[in-house]
Design a protein around this motif. Structure first.
Motif, PDB file in Angstrom:
ATOM      1  N   SER A  16       0.835  -1.209   0.000  1.00 14.49           N
ATOM      2  CA  SER A  16       0.000   0.000   0.000  1.00 14.49           C
ATOM      3  C   SER A  16       0.866   1.254   0.000  1.00 14.49           C
ATOM      4  N   ARG A  17       1.941   1.230   0.779  1.00 13.71           N
ATOM      5  CA  ARG A  17       2.836   2.392   0.846  1.00 13.71           C
ATOM      6  C   ARG A  17       3.501   2.650  -0.502  1.00 13.71           C
ATOM      7  N   ALA A  18       3.959   1.590  -1.158  1.00 10.35           N
ATOM      8  CA  ALA A  18       4.592   1.738  -2.472  1.00 10.35           C
ATOM      9  C   ALA A  18       3.590   2.245  -3.500  1.00 10.35           C
ATOM     10  N   MET A  19       2.371   1.728  -3.453  1.00  7.16           N
ATOM     11  CA  MET A  19       1.337   2.161  -4.396  1.00  7.16           C
ATOM     12  C   MET A  19       0.994   3.636  -4.175  1.00  7.16           C
ATOM     13  N   LEU A  21       2.998   5.959  -2.977  1.00  9.20           N
ATOM     14  CA  LEU A  21       4.127   6.751  -3.481  1.00  9.20           C
ATOM     15  C   LEU A  21       4.042   6.890  -4.998  1.00  9.20           C
ATOM     16  N   LEU A  22       3.790   5.786  -5.681  1.00  8.18           N
ATOM     17  CA  LEU A  22       3.683   5.823  -7.140  1.00  8.18           C
ATOM     18  C   LEU A  22       2.485   6.665  -7.576  1.00  8.18           C
ATOM     19  N   PRO A  29       0.868   1.772 -11.952  1.00  6.32           N
ATOM     20  CA  PRO A  29       1.665   0.622 -12.357  1.00  6.32           C
ATOM     21  C   PRO A  29       0.797  -0.557 -12.789  1.00  6.32           C
ATOM     22  N   GLU A  30       1.430  -1.467 -13.510  1.00  9.70           N
ATOM     23  CA  GLU A  30       0.799  -2.758 -13.782  1.00  9.70           C
ATOM     24  C   GLU A  30       0.968  -3.552 -12.501  1.00  9.70           C
ATOM     25  N   LEU A  73      14.986   5.653  -3.131  1.00  9.67           N
ATOM     26  CA  LEU A  73      15.243   6.267  -4.440  1.00  9.67           C
ATOM     27  C   LEU A  73      14.580   7.632  -4.528  1.00  9.67           C
ATOM     28  N   ASP A  74      13.357   7.706  -4.015  1.00 15.52           N
ATOM     29  CA  ASP A  74      12.639   8.977  -4.053  1.00 15.52           C
ATOM     30  C   ASP A  74      13.340  10.021  -3.191  1.00 15.52           C
TER      31      ASP A  74
END
Length: 85
Positions: A16-19, A21-22, A29-30, A73-74
């Motif tokens: 959820s955190r990665a989604m 951020l994106l 994303p796919e 990375l961000d």
């Protein structure tokens, strides 16, 4: 915009955190849900050099890693150039 792929599982806070951020970067994303395992899970493990944790993120086929790797990375200012490629 770069092609972003993410392997996730249901109820995974790191996923959820990665989604989020994106999404904040305007990226959809796919998403491959591997909650029940199957061929996509095996594919992820192979592509991620044996890593079995989720999420696993790929940008234009390049393995980025998990949620912490994506956030690092961000913070380093290196994510936006990858996404713009």
């Amino acid at each position: 915009m770069a092609r972003v792929e993410i392997y996730t599982k249901a109820f995974c806070p790191y996923c959820s955190r990665a989604m989020r951020l994106l999404d904040g970067k305007g990226v959809t994303p796919e998403e491959y849900d591997i909650t029940l395992g199957g061929p996509k899970r095996a594919e992820m493990i192979e592509r991620a050099s044996g890593r079995t944790t989720v999420p696993q993120v790929f940008i234009d086929g390049r393995h980025i890693g998990g949620s912490d790797d994506l956030a690092a990375l961000d913070r380093a200012g290196k994510l936006d150039p990858l996404l713009e490629a």
